[in-house]
Design a protein around this motif. Structure first.
Motif, PDB file in Angstrom:
ATOM      1  N   THR A 196       0.829  -1.292  -0.037  1.00 50.62           N
ATOM      2  CA  THR A 196      -0.023   0.055  -0.001  1.00 50.62           C
ATOM      3  C   THR A 196       0.805   1.425   0.135  1.00 50.62           C
ATOM      4  O   THR A 196       0.488   2.566  -0.044  1.00 50.62           O
ATOM      5  N   PHE A 215      -4.467  -8.637  -2.750  1.00 49.35           N
ATOM      6  CA  PHE A 215      -5.119  -7.423  -2.953  1.00 49.35           C
ATOM      7  C   PHE A 215      -6.649  -7.588  -2.017  1.00 49.35           C
ATOM      8  O   PHE A 215      -6.921  -6.890  -1.511  1.00 49.35           O
ATOM      9  N   GLN A 216      -7.045  -8.969  -2.185  1.00 49.00           N
ATOM     10  CA  GLN A 216      -8.443  -9.134  -1.566  1.00 49.00           C
ATOM     11  C   GLN A 216      -8.280  -9.110  -0.021  1.00 49.00           C
ATOM     12  O   GLN A 216      -9.327  -9.033   0.613  1.00 49.00           O
ATOM     13  N   ARG A 245      -6.803  -1.162  -0.987  1.00 45.51           N
ATOM     14  CA  ARG A 245      -6.712  -1.580  -2.372  1.00 45.51           C
ATOM     15  C   ARG A 245      -6.519  -0.415  -3.344  1.00 45.51           C
ATOM     16  O   ARG A 245      -5.717  -0.407  -4.036  1.00 45.51           O
ATOM     17  N   ALA A 305      -9.976  -0.169  -8.272  1.00 43.38           N
ATOM     18  CA  ALA A 305      -8.785   0.232  -7.588  1.00 43.38           C
ATOM     19  C   ALA A 305      -7.575   0.594  -8.762  1.00 43.38           C
ATOM     20  O   ALA A 305      -6.536   0.942  -8.231  1.00 43.38           O
TER      21      ALA A 305
END
Length: 199
Positions: free
Chosen positions: A94, A113-114, A121, A163
């Motif tokens: 991030t 990502f999830q 995200r 995203a």
């Protein structure tokens, strides 16, 4: 301790289970990226690389591969396994620009990502875009939303696309759930392929 680090500590790492179950499909996807890259393979970044299960697959195909993960113990394990030509870095997906990693032609995200919040995200998307070379591509495996979301975070196609503004979704195809086990085999896993849109 972050939720992600806690999952390692508890031994609950569904992304590694997918690597064992879906290795053939993953190999085919990486082969496609390698063959379609003008001028041959370039630099590739494995986002949330964990213990380096997938990053060596990039190096074996000629990519200059880098793996990044927030959990130091995972990076240490990845380095101990090798191969030597893969660089592993402790870093936050991030906040990628702060890691000083340079530009990349291919990004690989298998389950990282999830597990992030919506804000995280979006931050990953901004970071990937900042490090993307012209014509860069992104391969992402993500489990879809399901009734088991409390056990396995899931994301929709719309959430993935949101995203990565400025990226073109080239394809979304089913990931083979065979061998994943419960509850991952109830989450409709998808492989997403994006390309950074031309200016």
């Amino acid at each position: 301790m972050t939720k992600y680090a806690r999952m390692y500590r508890l031994g609950f790492t569904p992304w590694e289970r997918y690597g064992a179950a879906g290795g053939a499909q993953l190999s085919g996807l990486i082969d496609r990226e390698t063959q379609e890259r003008p001028g041959g393979p370039g630099r590739a970044l494995d986002l949330g690389c964990g213990r380096g299960q997938f990053t060596p697959e990039l190096a074996r195909r000629g990519w200059e591969a880098v793996g990044v993960d927030l959990v130091p113990a995972a990076i240490e394990a990845a380095r101990s396994k090798g191969p030597a030509e893969v660089a592993y870095v402790v870093g936050d997906v991030t906040d990628l620009p702060s890691a000083g990693l340079g530009a990349f032609d291919l990004f690989l995200d298998i389950g990282c990502f999830q597990g992030l919040t919506p804000e995280q995200r979006a931050a990953e998307g901004r970071g990937v875009t900042a490090l993307a070379a012209p014509g860069a591509t992104l391969l992402m495996l993500a489990f879809g939303p399901s009734r088991y979301r409390r056990l396995v975070e899931g994301v929709s196609r719309a959430e993935v696309e949101a995203a990565f503004p400025g990226w073109e979704l080239l394809s979304a195809e089913d990931a083979d759930p065979a061998g994943l086990g419960w509850p991952m085999n109830r989450t409709s896993p998808q492989w997403y392929r994006f390309r950074l849109a031309a200016d």
